[in-house]
Structures are given as C-alpha cells and as structure tokens.
Design a protein around this motif. Structure first.
Motif, mmCIF file in Angstrom:
data_model
loop_
_atom_site.group_PDB
_atom_site.id
_atom_site.type_symbol
_atom_site.label_atom_id
_atom_site.label_comp_id
_atom_site.label_asym_id
_atom_site.label_seq_id
_atom_site.Cartn_x
_atom_site.Cartn_y
_atom_site.Cartn_z
ATOM 1 N N SER A 111 7.523 6.367 8.375
ATOM 2 C CA SER A 111 6.723 5.141 8.284
ATOM 3 C C SER A 111 5.643 5.315 7.222
ATOM 4 N N ALA A 112 5.003 4.223 6.879
ATOM 5 C CA ALA A 112 3.895 4.281 5.921
ATOM 6 C C ALA A 112 2.797 5.199 6.456
ATOM 7 N N GLU A 113 2.546 5.148 7.765
ATOM 8 C CA GLU A 113 1.514 5.996 8.365
ATOM 9 C C GLU A 113 1.913 7.473 8.293
ATOM 10 N N GLU A 114 3.171 7.790 8.558
ATOM 11 C CA GLU A 114 3.647 9.170 8.436
ATOM 12 C C GLU A 114 3.533 9.657 6.996
ATOM 13 N N LEU A 115 3.885 8.795 6.053
ATOM 14 C CA LEU A 115 3.772 9.157 4.637
ATOM 15 C C LEU A 115 2.322 9.432 4.267
ATOM 16 N N LYS A 116 1.402 8.647 4.805
ATOM 17 C CA LYS A 116 -0.020 8.835 4.520
ATOM 18 C C LYS A 116 -0.472 10.224 4.968
ATOM 19 N N VAL A 117 -0.025 10.654 6.148
ATOM 20 C CA VAL A 117 -0.387 11.975 6.673
ATOM 21 C C VAL A 117 0.168 13.075 5.763
ATOM 22 N N VAL A 118 1.420 12.931 5.356
ATOM 23 C CA VAL A 118 2.046 13.931 4.484
ATOM 24 C C VAL A 118 1.332 13.977 3.135
ATOM 25 N N LEU A 119 1.020 12.831 2.587
ATOM 26 C CA LEU A 119 0.338 12.780 1.295
ATOM 27 C C LEU A 119 -1.056 13.400 1.375
ATOM 28 N N ARG A 120 -1.725 13.224 2.496
ATOM 29 C CA ARG A 120 -3.043 13.842 2.678
ATOM 30 C C ARG A 120 -2.894 15.366 2.622
ATOM 31 N N LYS A 121 -1.845 15.888 3.258
ATOM 32 C CA LYS A 121 -1.599 17.334 3.240
ATOM 33 C C LYS A 121 -1.227 17.812 1.835
ATOM 34 N N LEU A 122 -0.522 16.961 1.092
ATOM 35 C CA LEU A 122 -0.170 17.287 -0.292
ATOM 36 C C LEU A 122 -1.380 17.225 -1.219
ATOM 37 N N GLY A 123 -2.364 16.407 -0.839
ATOM 38 C CA GLY A 123 -3.515 16.181 -1.703
ATOM 39 C C GLY A 123 -3.171 15.266 -2.870
ATOM 40 N N LYS A 157 12.388 0.733 -11.579
ATOM 41 C CA LYS A 157 12.414 0.057 -12.879
ATOM 42 C C LYS A 157 12.542 -1.450 -12.724
ATOM 43 N N GLU A 158 13.362 -1.880 -11.781
ATOM 44 C CA GLU A 158 13.626 -3.313 -11.598
ATOM 45 C C GLU A 158 12.496 -4.049 -10.891
ATOM 46 N N LYS A 159 11.848 -3.404 -9.929
ATOM 47 C CA LYS A 159 10.893 -4.124 -9.089
ATOM 48 C C LYS A 159 9.428 -3.745 -9.278
ATOM 49 N N PHE A 160 9.164 -2.492 -9.673
ATOM 50 C CA PHE A 160 7.788 -2.009 -9.573
ATOM 51 C C PHE A 160 7.172 -1.494 -10.870
ATOM 52 N N ALA A 161 7.978 -1.207 -11.869
ATOM 53 C CA ALA A 161 7.462 -0.659 -13.126
ATOM 54 C C ALA A 161 6.456 -1.621 -13.759
ATOM 55 N N GLY A 162 5.351 -1.041 -14.199
ATOM 56 C CA GLY A 162 4.343 -1.824 -14.895
ATOM 57 C C GLY A 162 3.453 -2.659 -13.989
ATOM 58 N N LYS A 163 3.652 -2.568 -12.687
ATOM 59 C CA LYS A 163 2.836 -3.337 -11.745
ATOM 60 C C LYS A 163 1.824 -2.415 -11.090
ATOM 61 N N SER A 164 0.733 -3.007 -10.648
ATOM 62 C CA SER A 164 -0.338 -2.246 -10.028
ATOM 63 C C SER A 164 -0.401 -2.575 -8.540
ATOM 64 N N TYR A 165 -0.433 -1.518 -7.718
ATOM 65 C CA TYR A 165 -0.508 -1.679 -6.276
ATOM 66 C C TYR A 165 -1.563 -0.723 -5.727
ATOM 67 N N SER A 166 -2.130 -1.080 -4.592
ATOM 68 C CA SER A 166 -3.077 -0.181 -3.913
ATOM 69 C C SER A 166 -2.282 0.956 -3.266
ATOM 70 N N ASP A 167 -2.993 2.004 -2.858
ATOM 71 C CA ASP A 167 -2.329 3.111 -2.169
ATOM 72 C C ASP A 167 -1.607 2.607 -0.923
ATOM 73 N N GLU A 168 -2.242 1.726 -0.159
ATOM 74 C CA GLU A 168 -1.615 1.189 1.056
ATOM 75 C C GLU A 168 -0.343 0.407 0.720
ATOM 76 N N GLU A 169 -0.389 -0.364 -0.350
ATOM 77 C CA GLU A 169 0.809 -1.117 -0.757
ATOM 78 C C GLU A 169 1.920 -0.170 -1.184
ATOM 79 N N TRP A 170 1.585 0.896 -1.937
ATOM 80 C CA TRP A 170 2.596 1.869 -2.332
ATOM 81 C C TRP A 170 3.224 2.521 -1.114
ATOM 82 N N LEU A 171 2.418 2.835 -0.105
ATOM 83 C CA LEU A 171 2.959 3.431 1.114
ATOM 84 C C LEU A 171 3.985 2.508 1.773
ATOM 85 N N GLN A 172 3.679 1.241 1.817
ATOM 86 C CA GLN A 172 4.619 0.260 2.380
ATOM 87 C C GLN A 172 5.888 0.170 1.533
ATOM 88 N N ILE A 173 5.722 0.187 0.229
ATOM 89 C CA ILE A 173 6.864 0.127 -0.695
ATOM 90 C C ILE A 173 7.749 1.356 -0.518
#
Length: 113
Positions: A38-50, A65-81
């Motif tokens: 989940s996005a929450e699990e990813l957040k925990v792992v990323l915190r450990k990764l730094g 490349k098709e959906k996200f390249a060149g676009k700006s998202y918050s950390d929370e949005e990236w986690l959901q993506i």
C-alpha cells in the motif's frame, strides 16, 4: 528477518535474492507486482531507505513515459501512483529491521545485514 521486494523477471533482483540465501538470512519474499504494498507501506519502506518516492521510480517504464513523465506530483501523490502502478517501483528493495537499501548492485545489501 529480511524482507525483499522482489521481481523474478529482474536479474538484479534474482541475484540479490540468491546472495541473501547464500548468507543464510531468514527471508520474506514479497513479489510486489502480485502482492503490491500500500501507499502507507511504501512510505515506511522509503523512510527506512532515506529516499523520496520519486527517487525510486523506474522512469524507463512505458507507463511512466505515457502517464507521468514531465509532470509534478507531491510525495503523497507519488506513493499513490506507485501503489497503483507497482511496475514503477525500483527493485529489489531489501529491508532488515529499521534499515533498507536498494539491491543495485546486489552486494549493496550486505551493508544492512
């Protein structure tokens, strides 16, 4: 217990898994394309990764490349993506306790064992 977020189609992920087995580590293998964190699990792992979510994105993937390249998202949005498109998560990620690392190169996981 060592957790590896693993993709069997990836040679670096397979090499990292083999290295962990050679070291005799007790393993939890998470095939993250099938058992997506989940996005929450990813957040925990990323915190450990730094690292921030955007730092572990596979930007060469077609869906990126098709959906996200060149676009700006918050950390929370990236986690959901990433939770919705797990192919975008760099692999392998190895977690032991409160430490984590990317297995690129595979020997890098030795730093957290």
């Amino acid at each position: 217990m060592v957790t590896i977020y693993h993709n069997n189609k990836c040679s670096k992920s397979r090499q990292t898994l083999e290295l962990l087995r050679e070291k005799g580590e007790e393993l939890q293998v998470v095939e993250y394309l099938k058992d997506t964190p989940s996005a929450e699990e990813l957040k925990v792992v990323l915190r450990k990764l730094g690292l921030k979510p955007e730092q572990v994105l596979r930007k060469g993937e077609q869906v990126y490349k098709e959906k996200f390249a060149g676009k700006s998202y918050s950390d929370e949005e990236w986690l959901q993506i990433m939770a919705a498109n797990p192919i975008l998560i760099e692999r392998p990620i190895v977690v032991k306790g409160d430490k984590a690392t990317l297995g690129r190169p595979p020997e890098k996981v030795l730093d957290i064992l």
